[in-house]
Motif scaffolding. Sequence first.
Motif, PDB file in Angstrom:
ATOM      1  N   GLN A  39       0.837  -1.193   0.000  1.00 26.39           N
ATOM      2  CA  GLN A  39       0.000   0.000   0.000  1.00 26.39           C
ATOM      3  C   GLN A  39       0.875   1.247   0.000  1.00 26.39           C
ATOM      4  O   GLN A  39       1.857   1.324   0.718  1.00 26.39           O
ATOM      5  N   GLY A  40       0.515   2.190  -0.867  1.00 22.66           N
ATOM      6  CA  GLY A  40       1.256   3.440  -0.963  1.00 22.66           C
ATOM      7  C   GLY A  40       2.443   3.394  -1.911  1.00 22.66           C
ATOM      8  O   GLY A  40       3.150   4.386  -2.057  1.00 22.66           O
ATOM      9  N   THR A  41       2.687   2.270  -2.567  1.00 23.71           N
ATOM     10  CA  THR A  41       3.865   2.160  -3.437  1.00 23.71           C
ATOM     11  C   THR A  41       3.541   2.301  -4.923  1.00 23.71           C
ATOM     12  O   THR A  41       4.463   2.388  -5.732  1.00 23.71           O
ATOM     13  N   ILE A  42       2.285   2.327  -5.289  1.00 24.91           N
ATOM     14  CA  ILE A  42       1.920   2.301  -6.699  1.00 24.91           C
ATOM     15  C   ILE A  42       2.472   3.511  -7.459  1.00 24.91           C
ATOM     16  O   ILE A  42       2.915   3.382  -8.586  1.00 24.91           O
ATOM     17  N   GLY A  43       2.490   4.674  -6.861  1.00 26.39           N
ATOM     18  CA  GLY A  43       3.003   5.861  -7.530  1.00 26.39           C
ATOM     19  C   GLY A  43       4.497   6.049  -7.405  1.00 26.39           C
ATOM     20  O   GLY A  43       5.036   7.068  -7.811  1.00 26.39           O
ATOM     21  N   SER A  81      -8.388  -9.804   4.407  1.00 24.03           N
ATOM     22  CA  SER A  81      -8.060  -9.525   5.814  1.00 24.03           C
ATOM     23  C   SER A  81      -6.557  -9.346   5.998  1.00 24.03           C
ATOM     24  O   SER A  81      -6.126  -8.494   6.775  1.00 24.03           O
ATOM     25  N   LEU A  82      -5.754 -10.144   5.288  1.00 23.06           N
ATOM     26  CA  LEU A  82      -4.304  -9.973   5.373  1.00 23.06           C
ATOM     27  C   LEU A  82      -3.882  -8.581   4.914  1.00 23.06           C
ATOM     28  O   LEU A  82      -2.863  -8.059   5.373  1.00 23.06           O
ATOM     29  N   ASN A  83      -4.662  -7.990   4.036  1.00 23.94           N
ATOM     30  CA  ASN A  83      -4.381  -6.635   3.531  1.00 23.94           C
ATOM     31  C   ASN A  83      -5.081  -5.560   4.350  1.00 23.94           C
ATOM     32  O   ASN A  83      -5.039  -4.385   3.979  1.00 23.94           O
ATOM     33  N   GLY A  84      -5.729  -5.937   5.439  1.00 28.28           N
ATOM     34  CA  GLY A  84      -6.388  -4.970   6.306  1.00 28.28           C
ATOM     35  C   GLY A  84      -7.665  -4.383   5.725  1.00 28.28           C
ATOM     36  O   GLY A  84      -8.109  -3.317   6.149  1.00 28.28           O
ATOM     37  N   LYS A 140     -14.685  -1.395  -0.905  1.00 29.91           N
ATOM     38  CA  LYS A 140     -14.028  -0.434  -1.797  1.00 29.91           C
ATOM     39  C   LYS A 140     -12.526  -0.614  -1.658  1.00 29.91           C
ATOM     40  O   LYS A 140     -11.947  -0.399  -0.608  1.00 29.91           O
ATOM     41  N   MET A 141     -11.910  -1.028  -2.734  1.00 31.67           N
ATOM     42  CA  MET A 141     -10.477  -1.288  -2.735  1.00 31.67           C
ATOM     43  C   MET A 141      -9.707   0.034  -2.738  1.00 31.67           C
ATOM     44  O   MET A 141     -10.148   1.014  -3.351  1.00 31.67           O
ATOM     45  N   PRO A 142      -8.550   0.086  -2.071  1.00 31.42           N
ATOM     46  CA  PRO A 142      -7.792   1.334  -1.943  1.00 31.42           C
ATOM     47  C   PRO A 142      -7.371   1.965  -3.262  1.00 31.42           C
ATOM     48  O   PRO A 142      -7.278   3.179  -3.359  1.00 31.42           O
ATOM     49  N   ASN A 143      -7.132   1.181  -4.283  1.00 31.82           N
ATOM     50  CA  ASN A 143      -6.626   1.722  -5.545  1.00 31.82           C
ATOM     51  C   ASN A 143      -7.716   1.900  -6.596  1.00 31.82           C
ATOM     52  O   ASN A 143      -7.430   2.224  -7.739  1.00 31.82           O
TER      53      ASN A 143
END
Length: 178
Positions: free
Chosen positions: A89-93, A141-144, A161-164
């Motif tokens: 999470q947070g690494t896509i950009g 769940s592993l991804n919170g 709703k998925m974060p990305n």
Amino acid sequence: MRWREICGVVLVFLIWASSAQAQSTYGIGRQATAAEIAGWNIDVGRDGSNLPAGRGSVSQGRDIFAQQCASCHGEKGEGAIGDRLVGGQGTIGTPRPIRTVGSYWPYSPTLFDYIRRAMPQNAPQSLSNEDVYAVSAYILSLNGLVRDDATLDAKSLAAIKMPNRDKFVGDARPDVKR
């Protein structure tokens, strides 16, 4: 003289082509039955359309994942010979994005669709719908993205709703359905 030969070849070809097109059957195969078509009509839309009946919990998914998935994806989805499923999470950009279910996947119902169609790799489509809901719940769940005591079904999975989700660029072509 050459002209006659060319016309003769063209005429023979045209007669052969028209007789080949006139054939309606080749004498092989048969039409698929409604039951056979239904067996392949298992696609799930990103909005959750066509998700089947069933439900599965995170705890059930943990057990199924350990038996069916961990040998390729690691005990906690950290990756092994198979893709990493957790984290990022947070690494896509960033210059080194980590593409996982939690960081990159845009729609949770398509996770169900992929697992049901393609996993486990040595026996695709061998998991029951309940097993797929459970494995989906465990990975989420592993991804919170769901609680550790969550149970997913068609309605609750489609509501995640998925974060990305909003980071993808739409297709503005007029012939593409949105």
